[in-house]
Design an enzyme around this catalytic site. Structure first.
Site, mmCIF file in Angstrom:
data_model
loop_
_atom_site.group_PDB
_atom_site.id
_atom_site.type_symbol
_atom_site.label_atom_id
_atom_site.label_comp_id
_atom_site.label_asym_id
_atom_site.label_seq_id
_atom_site.Cartn_x
_atom_site.Cartn_y
_atom_site.Cartn_z
ATOM 1 C CE1 TYR A 198 1.042 -0.365 4.400
ATOM 2 C CE2 TYR A 198 -0.020 1.774 4.431
ATOM 3 C CZ TYR A 198 0.792 0.842 5.034
ATOM 4 O OH TYR A 198 1.356 1.118 6.257
ATOM 5 N NE ARG B 211 6.864 3.983 0.625
ATOM 6 C CZ ARG B 211 6.601 4.789 1.638
ATOM 7 N NH1 ARG B 211 7.547 5.062 2.520
ATOM 8 N NH2 ARG B 211 5.414 5.323 1.802
ATOM 9 N NE ARG C 106 -5.818 -19.845 3.799
ATOM 10 C CZ ARG C 106 -4.992 -20.715 4.380
ATOM 11 N NH1 ARG C 106 -5.067 -21.994 4.104
ATOM 12 N NH2 ARG C 106 -4.080 -20.300 5.250
ATOM 13 C CE LYS D 271 3.107 3.011 3.134
ATOM 14 N NZ LYS D 271 3.206 3.106 4.589
ATOM 15 C CD GLU E 167 9.827 1.577 10.709
ATOM 16 O OE1 GLU E 167 9.760 2.525 9.921
ATOM 17 O OE2 GLU E 167 9.837 0.385 10.346
ATOM 18 C CG LEU F 72 8.203 2.292 4.939
ATOM 19 C CD1 LEU F 72 7.914 1.030 4.146
ATOM 20 C CD2 LEU F 72 6.931 3.083 5.144
#
Ligand code: PMP
Length: 284
Positions: free
Chosen positions: A32, A51, A100, A148, A180, A204
């Protein structure tokens, strides 16, 4: 009601659907980006798209996304939702196969692409003047935090732990060194020097981090990119955090210990002001 984007269509939010077999839902197999909107314009858009491409490629998601097309979708959502200040959330997953399975879906399975707007006041917030309190928690996330992904359960738990203890956020610590915040990069200031963890797979690579460090350079501030310990943070003159929607947010308390004067510090304040000025100018 918001208009959102799902796989090529603009629809009212209550009509947007994604399959129960979606890899994002079943495996957190998705990435995302969150781009901030100020004055109806996008902040740092090119960086977010770069990114995104990197996250996709690190996860071997062969998604052919044209950044120009994504720009159009972002702008269309701003327009349709009359967004002045807030964010646009973008998520791409490995799509929805028929069942799945741990193995990736067959070649040619379409990715799922979802975007929606969120209204949030980003300029002139109370956090700017009051600052945030953080607690420290052990960093129990996986080892590829530079990607991310939508695997955000641990940061979410850490955030709730912070709230339960009367704080606003948590700084995560690995081997005694701060990595972070739950959704932001962490900085301290000591004797006029800004210290923030160097880029690696441990954190990140914040788009705001990059821009704020460029602002620090413009202001001829000293920057040291290296891991810092929790003890250094407790004893810092100042601390702050950066994120797309928070810009730079002052941290005034860590684990119940006042940082510096216990008020937002001058380095963070100056960086925030310049960051907003520069990024408003370059917003698209
Ligand atoms: N670290 C983490 C773990 C984050 O989730 C975020 C926000 N997505 C950041 C740092 C800050 O990144 P950015 O400045 O690109 O928003």
């Amino acid at each position: 009601m918001r208009t959102v984007y799902v796989n090529g269509e603009y629809v009212p939010e209550n009509e947007a659907t994604v399959s129960i077999f979606d890899r994002g839902f079943l495996f957190a197999d998705g990435v995302y980006e969150v781009t901030t909107v100020v004055d109806g314009k996008l902040i740092g858009f090119a960086g977010h798209m770069e990114r995104l491409q990197r996250s996709l490629s690190e996860l071997k998601m062969n998604v052919d996304i044209d950044p120009d097309e994504l720009l159009e979708i972002h702008r269309e959502l701003v327009k349709r939702n009359d967004l002045d200040q807030g964010m646009i959330y973008l998520q791409v997953t490995r799509g929805a196969p028929d069942d799945r399975d741990f193995a990736f879906p067959p070649e040619g399975t379409e990715p799922t692409i979802v975007l929606f707007t969120q209204v949030k006041q980003v300029i002139g917030t109370s956090v700017e003047t009051k600052g945030l309190k953080v607690i420290s928690v052990e960093d129990l996330r996986w080892g590829r935090r530079d990607i991310k992904t939508v695997q955000l359960l641990y940061p979410s738990l850490a955030k709730m732990e912070a709230k339960a203890r009367g704080a606003d956020d948590a700084w995560m610590v690995q081997d005694g060194f701060v990595t972070e915040g739950t959704s932001n990069n962490a900085y301290i200031v000591k004797d006029g020097k800004i210290i923030t963890r160097d880029l690696s797979t441990d954190i990140l690579h914040g788009i705001t981090r990059k821009s704020v460090l460029a602002c620090a350079k413009l202001l001829q501030m000293d920057v040291e990119e290296r891991p810092f310990t929790l003890e250094e943070a407790w004893n810092a003159d100042e601390a702050f955090a950066t994120s797309a929607s928070g810009f730079t947010n002052p941290i005034v308390e860590i684990d119940g210990k006042k940082i510096g004067t216990g008020k937002p510090g001058p380095v963070g304040d100056r960086l925030r002001a310049l960051y907003i000025e520069e990024n408003r100018k370059s917003a698209i």
